[in-house]
Write a protein that holds these residues in place. Structure first.
Motif, PDB file in Angstrom:
ATOM      1  N   GLY A 113      -6.334   0.834   6.310  1.00 11.06           N
ATOM      2  CA  GLY A 113      -5.483  -0.241   5.778  1.00 11.06           C
ATOM      3  C   GLY A 113      -5.490  -0.271   4.261  1.00 11.06           C
ATOM      4  N   MET A 114      -6.660  -0.081   3.672  1.00  8.44           N
ATOM      5  CA  MET A 114      -6.750  -0.081   2.211  1.00  8.44           C
ATOM      6  C   MET A 114      -6.052   1.133   1.620  1.00  8.44           C
ATOM      7  N   ILE A 115      -6.099   2.254   2.330  1.00  7.98           N
ATOM      8  CA  ILE A 115      -5.349   3.427   1.873  1.00  7.98           C
ATOM      9  C   ILE A 115      -3.865   3.097   1.847  1.00  7.98           C
ATOM     10  N   GLY A 116      -3.388   2.364   2.876  1.00 11.14           N
ATOM     11  CA  GLY A 116      -1.992   1.932   2.901  1.00 11.14           C
ATOM     12  C   GLY A 116      -1.649   1.018   1.737  1.00 11.14           C
ATOM     13  N   VAL A 117      -2.569   0.124   1.409  1.00  9.66           N
ATOM     14  CA  VAL A 117      -2.350  -0.780   0.273  1.00  9.66           C
ATOM     15  C   VAL A 117      -2.252   0.016  -1.024  1.00  9.66           C
ATOM     16  N   PHE A 118      -3.153   0.947  -1.203  1.00  7.02           N
ATOM     17  CA  PHE A 118      -3.138   1.739  -2.439  1.00  7.02           C
ATOM     18  C   PHE A 118      -1.889   2.626  -2.537  1.00  7.02           C
ATOM     19  N   GLU A 119      -1.432   3.143  -1.393  1.00  8.05           N
ATOM     20  CA  GLU A 119      -0.191   3.930  -1.400  1.00  8.05           C
ATOM     21  C   GLU A 119       0.994   3.060  -1.801  1.00  8.05           C
ATOM     22  N   THR A 120       1.015   1.846  -1.258  1.00  8.03           N
ATOM     23  CA  THR A 120       2.093   0.925  -1.612  1.00  8.03           C
ATOM     24  C   THR A 120       2.043   0.568  -3.089  1.00  8.03           C
ATOM     25  N   MET A 121       0.838   0.332  -3.594  1.00  5.17           N
ATOM     26  CA  MET A 121       0.695   0.004  -5.011  1.00  5.17           C
ATOM     27  C   MET A 121       1.115   1.191  -5.887  1.00  5.17           C
ATOM     28  N   ALA A 122       0.827   2.407  -5.445  1.00  4.05           N
ATOM     29  CA  ALA A 122       1.185   3.580  -6.231  1.00  4.05           C
ATOM     30  C   ALA A 122       2.700   3.787  -6.263  1.00  4.05           C
ATOM     31  N   GLN A 123       3.357   3.481  -5.136  1.00  2.40           N
ATOM     32  CA  GLN A 123       4.798   3.721  -5.053  1.00  2.40           C
ATOM     33  C   GLN A 123       5.609   2.558  -5.622  1.00  2.40           C
ATOM     34  N   GLN A 124       5.205   1.322  -5.352  1.00  3.73           N
ATOM     35  CA  GLN A 124       6.008   0.155  -5.695  1.00  3.73           C
ATOM     36  C   GLN A 124       5.448  -0.648  -6.876  1.00  3.73           C
ATOM     37  N   GLY A 125       4.212  -0.369  -7.247  1.00  5.66           N
ATOM     38  CA  GLY A 125       3.572  -1.167  -8.281  1.00  5.66           C
ATOM     39  C   GLY A 125       2.900  -2.383  -7.675  1.00  5.66           C
ATOM     40  N   THR A 126       2.332  -3.215  -8.505  1.00  6.41           N
ATOM     41  CA  THR A 126       1.615  -4.395  -8.010  1.00  6.41           C
ATOM     42  C   THR A 126       2.444  -5.660  -8.096  1.00  6.41           C
ATOM     43  N   GLY A 127       3.714  -5.537  -8.391  1.00  2.87           N
ATOM     44  CA  GLY A 127       4.558  -6.706  -8.580  1.00  2.87           C
ATOM     45  C   GLY A 127       4.985  -7.402  -7.305  1.00  2.87           C
ATOM     46  N   ASN A 128       4.959  -6.716  -6.154  1.00  6.22           N
ATOM     47  CA  ASN A 128       5.441  -7.319  -4.917  1.00  6.22           C
ATOM     48  C   ASN A 128       4.290  -7.434  -3.913  1.00  6.22           C
ATOM     49  N   PRO A 129       3.683  -8.610  -3.796  1.00  2.08           N
ATOM     50  CA  PRO A 129       2.542  -8.766  -2.886  1.00  2.08           C
ATOM     51  C   PRO A 129       2.932  -8.660  -1.411  1.00  2.08           C
ATOM     52  N   ARG A 130       4.183  -8.916  -1.072  1.00  6.93           N
ATOM     53  CA  ARG A 130       4.598  -8.816   0.333  1.00  6.93           C
ATOM     54  C   ARG A 130       4.479  -7.397   0.862  1.00  6.93           C
ATOM     55  N   LEU A 131       4.739  -6.425   0.007  1.00  6.34           N
ATOM     56  CA  LEU A 131       4.618  -5.040   0.446  1.00  6.34           C
ATOM     57  C   LEU A 131       3.165  -4.667   0.718  1.00  6.34           C
ATOM     58  N   MET A 132       2.262  -5.299   0.011  1.00  4.13           N
ATOM     59  CA  MET A 132       0.843  -4.997   0.203  1.00  4.13           C
ATOM     60  C   MET A 132       0.246  -5.775   1.374  1.00  4.13           C
ATOM     61  N   ALA A 133       0.939  -6.823   1.815  1.00  2.00           N
ATOM     62  CA  ALA A 133       0.395  -7.679   2.875  1.00  2.00           C
ATOM     63  C   ALA A 133       0.182  -6.921   4.177  1.00  2.00           C
ATOM     64  N   ALA A 134       1.088  -6.014   4.522  1.00  2.00           N
ATOM     65  CA  ALA A 134       0.923  -5.251   5.769  1.00  2.00           C
ATOM     66  C   ALA A 134      -0.346  -4.410   5.721  1.00  2.00           C
ATOM     67  N   GLY A 135      -0.607  -3.776   4.607  1.00  6.08           N
ATOM     68  CA  GLY A 135      -1.824  -2.969   4.464  1.00  6.08           C
ATOM     69  C   GLY A 135      -3.081  -3.820   4.510  1.00  6.08           C
ATOM     70  N   ILE A 136      -2.988  -5.015   3.915  1.00  6.02           N
ATOM     71  CA  ILE A 136      -4.156  -5.903   3.936  1.00  6.02           C
ATOM     72  C   ILE A 136      -4.422  -6.381   5.365  1.00  6.02           C
ATOM     73  N   SER A 137      -3.360  -6.651   6.111  1.00  7.71           N
ATOM     74  CA  SER A 137      -3.535  -7.025   7.521  1.00  7.71           C
ATOM     75  C   SER A 137      -4.165  -5.885   8.302  1.00  7.71           C
ATOM     76  N   GLN A 138      -3.711  -4.669   8.036  1.00  9.21           N
ATOM     77  CA  GLN A 138      -4.294  -3.523   8.732  1.00  9.21           C
ATOM     78  C   GLN A 138      -5.729  -3.269   8.285  1.00  9.21           C
TER      79      GLN A 138
END
Length: 174
Positions: free
Chosen positions: A109-134
């Motif tokens: 799940g954290m790998i998913g969060v970091f991938e999202t942060m790398a692709q989209q940046g840290t500006g959109n927390p909703r995109l990171m929420a799925a990874g945090i749930s996982q």
């Protein structure tokens, strides 16, 4: 029937939120409980017949005092102990593995969060929420699975020790 459909939808939603690691946790939990139910069934249904057979054979022996008779007694106790403790190590291993499998979900799940942060940046927390749930739900599921197994496997182990002690006491030696 509607209740089962709603329950199935809830489970599907939970697994979709937690990720594929939950399937592994569910499989480990299912296997652990299958083995524990088998052990409880063995202790309640099969073992008393085996124990009574051993006690009957011991009582039927004319010689219960010689060195040879003591070796036979020890062998029967050892065989009964082996039957009693069958799959106990596997059950304990599965109990110990459940939190670790959940931790695997955290890592993925954290790998998913970091991938999202790398692709989209840290500006959109909703995109990171799925990874945090996982990352969090598998950990919780693994802990809950392990807790359910700890209590019943400890109880099972105590019952096995008691059954073995009763068998030893039922075979008097002089």
């Amino acid at each position: 029937m509607l209740f089962l459909i709603e329950l199935l939808d809830s489970v599907r939603s939970f697994i979709a939120t937690g990720g594929d690691v939950l399937y592994i946790v569910a499989f480990a939990l299912f296997l652990m409980w299958l083995l524990m139910i088998e052990r409880y069934w063995f202790l309640g249904g099969v073992y008393p017949k085996i124990r009574d057979g051993i006690i009957g054979n011991w009582d039927a022996r004319a010689d219960t005092t010689s060195w040879y008779a003591h070796r036979i007694r020890e062998q029967w106790i050892s065989e009964a102990t082996e039957l009693l403790e069958r799959n106990l190590i596997t059950i304990k291993t599965l109990v110990a593995m459940c939190p670790l499998i959940g931790l695997l979900g955290t890592v993925t799940g954290m790998i998913g969060v970091f991938e999202t942060m790398a692709q989209q940046g840290t500006g959109n927390p909703r995109l990171m929420a799925a990874g945090i749930s996982q990352a969090t739900i598998p950990t919780m599921a693994g802990m809950v699975a392990a807790l359910s197994g700890v209590f019943f496997s400890s109880r099972l182990e105590a019952k096995i020790k008691l059954a073995k002690a009763k068998l030893v006491d039922s075979l008097p030696h002089h």
